[in-house]
Design an enzyme around this catalytic site. Structure first.
Site, PDB file in Angstrom:
ATOM      1  CE  LYS A 118     -78.808-108.640  20.257  1.00 35.51           C
ATOM      2  NZ  LYS A 118     -78.752-107.850  19.249  1.00 35.51           N
ATOM      3  CD  GLU A 168     -77.261 -99.127  16.491  1.00 32.99           C
ATOM      4  OE1 GLU A 168     -78.136 -99.895  16.002  1.00 32.99           O
ATOM      5  OE2 GLU A 168     -76.462 -99.484  17.334  1.00 32.99           O
TER       6      GLU A 168
END
Length: 351
Positions: A118, A168
């Protein structure tokens, strides 16, 4: 008087503001008493996404990763304000640029041929208006519209500021207890939760972040584990998967080591991290600066840092926006482009 109002009344620069998503801890600071390269007790500061990359014209006034003890500091703990009534945010529909589509295809080619799983490809966009943007007024809007977030601001000089409302957490340390979270997998807020919970692509991307953080905790902790797996968290415009990880730090581990181990997470960089970093340096034609970096404070008993996403740079009347999308097998340029449009939609609504 709120801490944002207190900052408005200060003539000294730089100005700094940080608010915890979970505890309501607020820090407002101005001036620099002492400056450090790494976090020290009583310091505030931030880490660039890639401190080895040269700053471009936009980011050079902000400097490198830095921590400092402010000359004036105000702290408070306030409950999260209730969210204002949300209206449907209209997402601006644009088409991927040829450069974006080519970069996505190059990442997919590398994934097919290599061990890379990724890479998080980012975009830099701008919004302009006739009048200068007031940074502290915009920060107050972010806080009222998106209360369940980390709110932050760094203003090195008048007319230039970095601010955001990040969902986050990078990490929170309380004594020897350490916690972090995997937050990856994104769908529009209106989509059914099963679009995340039963989507192989989103679950696979989320698991890589979990695996990487667990590997980092193995270096830092004497005991650790996963809690609250696969929570669906809904924001004003998108929803994400979140899994929490908690552990007990090994003796002698400092905040500097925690930052170095956990930043950047695969959610903002890729996996494996080192390979993704190398590829992004080749493909991204702009400096991310503090976007996807870390921002927070270091204390004796506790420290907390947020991942600096959902952020912008104010440059007088121009807003520079940043957003990223994880490129994995099954990604398409169109889908990942639209994901970023969903992530930045709230900025257009605020302005």
């Amino acid at each position: 008087m709120s801490l944002i109002q207190w900052l408005e009344n200060q003539d000294e620069f730089p100005k700094f503001y940080w608010r915890s998503r979970d505890t309501g801890t607020e820090i407002a600071a101005v001036g620099v008493l002492e400056e450090y390269e790494q976090p020290r007790i009583g310091s505030v500061g931030f880490v660039r996404f890639d401190n080895d990359r040269s700053s471009d014209k936009l980011w050079s006034p902000f400097g490198k990763s830095r921590f400092w003890k402010p000359s004036k500091l105000q702290q408070a703990i306030t409950p999260c304000p209730p969210a204002l009534n949300q209206t449907e945010i209209q997402v601006k529909r644009t088409q991927p640029t040829p450069g974006w589509s080519q970069a996505v295809r190059e990442i997919l080619d590398v994934i097919q041929q290599d061990s890379l799983q990724k890479a998080v490809l980012a975009r830099h966009m701008t919004l302009s208006q006739a009048e200068p943007v007031d940074s502290l007024s915009l920060l107050a809007k972010l806080q009222s519209q998106i209360p369940t977030a980390y709110h932050f601001l760094y203003e090195p000089m008048p007319g230039l500021a970095f601010l955001g409302a990040s969902p986050e957490q990078l990490f929170k340390r309380q004594g020897s207890q350490l916690e972090s979270e995997a937050q990856a997998g994104t769908k529009p807020r209106a989509a059914p939760a099963d679009d995340l919970l039963k989507n192989d692509k989103e679950l696979r991307e989320h698991q890589w972040v979990i695996d990487d953080i667990l590997n980092r905790f193995h270096e830092l902790c004497i005991d650790y584990g996963v809690t609250n797996r696969h929570e669906v968290i809904k924001l004003s415009h998108v929803q994400h998967l979140r899994t929490r990880i908690r552990g007990i730090l090994a003796p002698g581990i400092q905040d500097e080591q925690i930052l170095k181990a956990l930043h950047p997470t695969p959610a903002v960089c890729g996996w494996p991290r080192e390979e993704a970093f190398k590829l992004l340096r080749q493909l991204e034609d702009f400096d991310r600066g503090f976007y996807a970096g870390a921002i927070g404070y270091a204390g004796e008993e506790d420290s907390e840092f947020a991942v600096a996403i959902r952020c912008a740079v104010i440059e007088n009347s121009t807003l520079h926006l940043f957003g990223g999308a994880g490129i994995v097998p099954g990604s398409t340029p169109e889908h990942e482009w639209e994901e970023i449009e969903n992530k930045i939609a709230f900025w257009r609504a605020l302005l």
